[in-house]
Motif scaffolding. Sequence first.
Motif, PDB file in Angstrom:
ATOM      1  N   ALA A   1       8.189  -3.291  -9.177  1.00 58.73           N
ATOM      2  CA  ALA A   1       8.842  -2.561  -7.961  1.00 58.73           C
ATOM      3  C   ALA A   1      10.197  -2.654  -8.237  1.00 58.73           C
ATOM      4  CB  ALA A   1       8.407  -2.903  -6.778  1.00 58.73           C
ATOM      5  N   PRO A   2      10.975  -1.086  -7.872  1.00 56.81           N
ATOM      6  CA  PRO A   2      12.313  -1.088  -7.672  1.00 56.81           C
ATOM      7  C   PRO A   2      13.018  -1.985  -6.823  1.00 56.81           C
ATOM      8  CG  PRO A   2      11.471   0.588  -6.603  1.00 56.81           C
ATOM      9  CD  PRO A   2      10.174  -0.081  -7.304  1.00 56.81           C
ATOM     10  N   ALA A   3      14.323  -2.634  -6.870  1.00 52.73           N
ATOM     11  CA  ALA A   3      15.015  -3.263  -5.857  1.00 52.73           C
ATOM     12  C   ALA A   3      15.507  -2.390  -4.593  1.00 52.73           C
ATOM     13  CB  ALA A   3      16.289  -3.801  -6.659  1.00 52.73           C
ATOM     14  N   VAL A   4      15.617  -1.152  -5.075  1.00 52.29           N
ATOM     15  CA  VAL A   4      15.972  -0.168  -3.692  1.00 52.29           C
ATOM     16  C   VAL A   4      14.607   0.840  -3.759  1.00 52.29           C
ATOM     17  CG1 VAL A   4      17.322   1.751  -3.079  1.00 52.29           C
ATOM     18  CG2 VAL A   4      18.301  -0.290  -4.377  1.00 52.29           C
ATOM     19  N   SER A   5      14.169   0.988  -2.621  1.00 49.42           N
ATOM     20  CA  SER A   5      12.979   1.767  -2.423  1.00 49.42           C
ATOM     21  C   SER A   5      13.109   3.157  -2.598  1.00 49.42           C
ATOM     22  CB  SER A   5      12.763   1.630  -0.807  1.00 49.42           C
ATOM     23  OG  SER A   5      11.518   2.288  -0.851  1.00 49.42           O
ATOM     24  N   ARG A   6      12.238   3.772  -3.251  1.00 50.44           N
ATOM     25  CA  ARG A   6      12.150   5.184  -3.455  1.00 50.44           C
ATOM     26  C   ARG A   6      11.438   5.877  -2.529  1.00 50.44           C
ATOM     27  NH1 ARG A   6      15.414   2.988  -6.103  1.00 50.44           N
ATOM     28  NH2 ARG A   6      15.920   3.273  -8.455  1.00 50.44           N
ATOM     29  N   ILE A   7      10.797   5.419  -1.673  1.00 45.45           N
ATOM     30  CA  ILE A   7       9.914   6.099  -0.604  1.00 45.45           C
ATOM     31  C   ILE A   7      10.279   5.573   0.649  1.00 45.45           C
ATOM     32  CG2 ILE A   7       7.870   6.818  -2.259  1.00 45.45           C
ATOM     33  CD1 ILE A   7       6.528   4.538  -1.179  1.00 45.45           C
ATOM     34  N   ALA A   8       9.881   6.292   1.784  1.00 46.56           N
ATOM     35  CA  ALA A   8      10.055   5.702   3.168  1.00 46.56           C
ATOM     36  C   ALA A   8       8.689   6.127   3.960  1.00 46.56           C
ATOM     37  CB  ALA A   8      11.366   6.244   3.646  1.00 46.56           C
ATOM     38  N   ASN A   9       8.537   5.369   4.873  1.00 44.30           N
ATOM     39  CA  ASN A   9       7.402   5.874   5.821  1.00 44.30           C
ATOM     40  C   ASN A   9       7.702   6.854   6.668  1.00 44.30           C
ATOM     41  OD1 ASN A   9       5.505   4.012   5.112  1.00 44.30           O
ATOM     42  ND2 ASN A   9       6.130   2.291   6.205  1.00 44.30           N
ATOM     43  N   ILE A  10       6.735   7.836   7.125  1.00 44.22           N
ATOM     44  CA  ILE A  10       6.998   8.916   7.997  1.00 44.22           C
ATOM     45  C   ILE A  10       6.730   8.123   9.274  1.00 44.22           C
ATOM     46  CG2 ILE A  10       6.299  11.026   8.797  1.00 44.22           C
ATOM     47  CD1 ILE A  10       5.534  11.702   5.914  1.00 44.22           C
TER      48      ILE A  10
ATOM     49  N   ASN B   1       0.567  -1.307   0.002  1.00 43.49           N
ATOM     50  CA  ASN B   1      -0.017  -0.122   0.067  1.00 43.49           C
ATOM     51  C   ASN B   1       0.778   1.336  -0.071  1.00 43.49           C
ATOM     52  OD1 ASN B   1       0.948   0.130   2.626  1.00 43.49           O
ATOM     53  ND2 ASN B   1      -1.144   0.001   3.584  1.00 43.49           N
ATOM     54  N   THR B   2       2.135   0.994  -0.375  1.00 41.98           N
ATOM     55  CA  THR B   2       2.965   2.364  -0.595  1.00 41.98           C
ATOM     56  C   THR B   2       3.549   2.525  -1.830  1.00 41.98           C
ATOM     57  OG1 THR B   2       3.752   1.322   1.863  1.00 41.98           O
ATOM     58  CG2 THR B   2       5.118   3.118   0.697  1.00 41.98           C
ATOM     59  N   GLY B   3       3.098   3.760  -2.314  1.00 45.79           N
ATOM     60  CA  GLY B   3       3.271   4.241  -3.258  1.00 45.79           C
ATOM     61  C   GLY B   3       2.823   3.635  -4.777  1.00 45.79           C
ATOM     62  N   VAL B   4       1.717   3.214  -4.979  1.00 39.66           N
ATOM     63  CA  VAL B   4       1.016   2.649  -5.888  1.00 39.66           C
ATOM     64  C   VAL B   4       0.593   3.428  -7.011  1.00 39.66           C
ATOM     65  CG1 VAL B   4      -1.074   1.038  -6.325  1.00 39.66           C
ATOM     66  CG2 VAL B   4       0.208   0.877  -4.118  1.00 39.66           C
ATOM     67  N   ALA B   5       0.883   2.807  -8.319  1.00 41.88           N
ATOM     68  CA  ALA B   5       0.186   3.504  -9.423  1.00 41.88           C
ATOM     69  C   ALA B   5      -0.253   2.390 -10.471  1.00 41.88           C
ATOM     70  CB  ALA B   5       1.479   4.366 -10.195  1.00 41.88           C
ATOM     71  N   PHE B   6      -1.333   2.953 -11.064  1.00 42.10           N
ATOM     72  CA  PHE B   6      -1.915   1.996 -12.195  1.00 42.10           C
ATOM     73  C   PHE B   6      -2.495   2.723 -13.150  1.00 42.10           C
ATOM     74  CE2 PHE B   6      -4.460   1.950  -8.252  1.00 42.10           C
ATOM     75  CZ  PHE B   6      -5.512   2.563  -8.636  1.00 42.10           C
ATOM     76  N   ASN B   7      -2.917   2.148 -14.398  1.00 37.16           N
ATOM     77  CA  ASN B   7      -3.486   3.006 -15.583  1.00 37.16           C
ATOM     78  C   ASN B   7      -5.004   2.715 -15.372  1.00 37.16           C
ATOM     79  OD1 ASN B   7      -4.703   0.306 -16.331  1.00 37.16           O
ATOM     80  ND2 ASN B   7      -2.874  -0.064 -17.815  1.00 37.16           N
ATOM     81  N   ARG B   8      -5.645   3.605 -16.218  1.00 38.19           N
ATOM     82  CA  ARG B   8      -7.190   3.821 -16.159  1.00 38.19           C
ATOM     83  C   ARG B   8      -7.941   2.599 -16.542  1.00 38.19           C
ATOM     84  NH1 ARG B   8      -8.070   9.441 -16.959  1.00 38.19           N
ATOM     85  NH2 ARG B   8      -6.324  10.686 -17.457  1.00 38.19           N
ATOM     86  N   SER B   9      -7.426   1.580 -17.015  1.00 37.82           N
ATOM     87  CA  SER B   9      -8.291   0.368 -17.030  1.00 37.82           C
ATOM     88  C   SER B   9      -8.419  -0.322 -15.674  1.00 37.82           C
ATOM     89  CB  SER B   9      -7.838  -0.507 -18.370  1.00 37.82           C
ATOM     90  OG  SER B   9      -6.521  -0.906 -17.713  1.00 37.82           O
ATOM     91  N   ILE B  10      -7.451  -0.162 -14.732  1.00 34.36           N
ATOM     92  CA  ILE B  10      -7.449  -0.732 -13.664  1.00 34.36           C
ATOM     93  C   ILE B  10      -8.383   0.130 -12.842  1.00 34.36           C
ATOM     94  CG2 ILE B  10      -6.288  -1.228 -11.537  1.00 34.36           C
ATOM     95  CD1 ILE B  10      -5.579  -3.187 -13.635  1.00 34.36           C
ATOM     96  N   LEU B  11      -8.156   1.575 -13.012  1.00 40.93           N
ATOM     97  CA  LEU B  11      -9.345   2.176 -12.280  1.00 40.93           C
ATOM     98  C   LEU B  11     -10.510   1.997 -12.776  1.00 40.93           C
ATOM     99  CD1 LEU B  11      -9.826   4.690 -10.383  1.00 40.93           C
ATOM    100  CD2 LEU B  11      -9.351   6.288 -12.425  1.00 40.93           C
TER     101      LEU B  11
END
Length: 124
Positions: free
Chosen positions: A99-108, A48-58
Amino acid sequence: LTLAALVRLKNNGVSCPACWGVFLKWGCMRADKELDVHKACRVKTFTNTGVAFNRSILAQIEQSTFDDFRDGWDWSMYHIIQTQQLLPCQPDCVPHMVAPAVSRIANIGTHGVTVSEDDAESLE
């Protein structure tokens, strides 16, 4: 890897025919942390962290019972995946994300479901 690069990988149906989205938290399931910032992984999990998908999934989400499952948006996503409202090709396809091998985001913060006090050093 950037979000745009991950989306291009997802959209390449040859390498990942059942990929439906991307996320920006690390996705390579290894015991040790990855160091290669150019590596991406195809994963069967949903995060549930940094999810993206296209309009067909929406569109599939909008036509599902997503709004009726009142247990948080991430559990609603799990529910519609498990009930084949999202990705109706199941069981013939296995849903994946890129997903990337190295995280691009972190939790606060230093407490929560996905962050523990042991992880606090990595957040500084």
